[in-house]
Motif scaffolding. Sequence first.
Motif, mmCIF file in Angstrom:
data_model
loop_
_atom_site.group_PDB
_atom_site.id
_atom_site.type_symbol
_atom_site.label_atom_id
_atom_site.label_comp_id
_atom_site.label_asym_id
_atom_site.label_seq_id
_atom_site.Cartn_x
_atom_site.Cartn_y
_atom_site.Cartn_z
ATOM 1 N N GLY A 96 31.596 49.980 33.060
ATOM 2 C CA GLY A 96 31.870 50.933 31.846
ATOM 3 C C GLY A 96 33.154 50.755 31.273
ATOM 4 O O GLY A 96 33.618 50.630 30.004
ATOM 5 N N GLN A 100 34.463 49.420 27.769
ATOM 6 C CA GLN A 100 35.181 50.232 26.762
ATOM 7 C C GLN A 100 36.391 49.437 26.329
ATOM 8 O O GLN A 100 36.889 49.779 25.186
ATOM 9 C CB GLN A 100 35.228 51.417 27.518
ATOM 10 N N LEU A 107 32.976 55.212 23.759
ATOM 11 C CA LEU A 107 31.693 55.573 23.820
ATOM 12 C C LEU A 107 30.498 54.407 24.158
ATOM 13 O O LEU A 107 29.578 54.606 24.258
ATOM 14 C CB LEU A 107 30.967 56.016 22.472
ATOM 15 N N VAL A 108 31.321 53.225 24.675
ATOM 16 C CA VAL A 108 30.189 52.058 24.993
ATOM 17 C C VAL A 108 30.146 52.553 26.858
ATOM 18 O O VAL A 108 30.919 52.821 27.447
ATOM 19 C CB VAL A 108 31.112 50.698 24.925
ATOM 20 N N ALA A 109 28.808 52.088 26.949
ATOM 21 C CA ALA A 109 28.316 52.025 28.337
ATOM 22 C C ALA A 109 27.612 50.886 28.688
ATOM 23 O O ALA A 109 27.335 50.030 27.895
ATOM 24 C CB ALA A 109 27.508 53.295 28.559
ATOM 25 N N TRP A 278 24.816 57.329 32.613
ATOM 26 C CA TRP A 278 25.865 58.194 32.519
ATOM 27 C C TRP A 278 27.048 57.875 33.305
ATOM 28 O O TRP A 278 28.293 58.113 32.977
ATOM 29 C CB TRP A 278 25.656 59.724 32.749
ATOM 30 N N ILE A 281 29.846 55.541 31.636
ATOM 31 C CA ILE A 281 30.580 56.007 30.516
ATOM 32 C C ILE A 281 31.430 57.353 30.941
ATOM 33 O O ILE A 281 32.542 57.615 30.194
ATOM 34 C CB ILE A 281 29.340 56.513 29.360
ATOM 35 N N HIS A 285 35.918 57.643 31.652
ATOM 36 C CA HIS A 285 36.775 58.707 30.654
ATOM 37 C C HIS A 285 37.588 59.429 31.908
ATOM 38 O O HIS A 285 38.877 59.673 31.563
ATOM 39 C CB HIS A 285 35.961 59.704 30.047
ATOM 40 N N PHE A 339 30.694 64.693 29.703
ATOM 41 C CA PHE A 339 30.884 63.893 28.587
ATOM 42 C C PHE A 339 31.232 64.609 27.370
ATOM 43 O O PHE A 339 32.341 64.331 26.536
ATOM 44 C CB PHE A 339 29.938 62.734 28.400
#
Length: 353
Positions: A96, A100, A107-109, A278, A281, A285, A339
């Motif tokens: 991820g 990104q 928001l890319v996974a 999840w 993503i 972050h 998220f």
Amino acid sequence: MSAVGEGLVAPRRFRAWSRNALVFAALALLCCISLVVSICVGRFGVPVDRALALVWQGLTDPSQPLNAMDERIVLLIRAPRVLLAALAGAGLAVSGAALQGVFRNPLVAPDILGISQGAAFGGALAILLGVWGMPMIGMVFAAGMVALMLVGLLARIGGRTETVTVILSGLVVSSIFAAVVSLLQFVADPDSSLPAIVYWLMGSFASTTWPRTLTAIPGLILGTALLWSLRFRLNILSLEEAEAKSLGARTERERWLIFALVAVIVGSQVAVSGIIGWIGIVIPHAARLLVGHDHRVMLPASILLGATFTTIIDTLARTATAAEIPLGVITALVGAPIFALLLRRHYRERTGR
């Protein structure tokens, strides 16, 4: 740069280095604690000292017969499961983070490339046909790679591949494979294959054994290590297209190399544990908030956070209730609110509101 400027920059760099060193020490410690707790905790609890002694025994003398109950539980059931969960979480997180950076979009996974849905189709088809073991893993991995090749064919327009067309092609391929998986569920036997397909699609490490773990390890470790080795290139690819090319990057070729490595990681993970969402993503972050945007430090932070997060979630999945909860359910329940909070914080930092 003047002597005064250098004198100001040097302490700043030292403070950043010291802070990152403390962060990595804390992440490594947290990861080790989560691994030990996961091995010890369960319906049959094992003391920490006994569990560590058994793990050491398994590493130093793997040929020794396992007679006691705690030996079999720790070395045959929990050890391969904890190892696979940690490697899968690390692989999904670094995938991820890499995507990104390539797409310059937080928001890319990993499932944006259609790999997860393609692999899901391979697994569902294998279950429907009554294929298990290594043949099933092979079908899952092959279907994931086919999905990536379809994305490549659809995204290539006029001899070039743009980032936007890759994303749109991934969405198209994901939708097609999702529809086919739904069709397989429709025709599956509701008393046998349908429950197996549904449970497998939710994601779980419940059926983990040493052979399955050893099957997934090469793809997970190789893909993760190679993505980490491309950390400098990811810093360049995260720049604008013209700027990246001016620095000597072959942007299209290097992007597809990263896509292929992500496919290897995701295909290896889905082949043995189903779809787990999840992680790819949310974890990047969190790593970005801790150590910044530099992929040289963000990728290893993602690896440690991903391994820790997945290990903790898997421990909750098998201990929270009498019946094991599918892993994908918990990652969605935990990952979605996290998220949302991260997204709101990111928006406030960008807008100043």
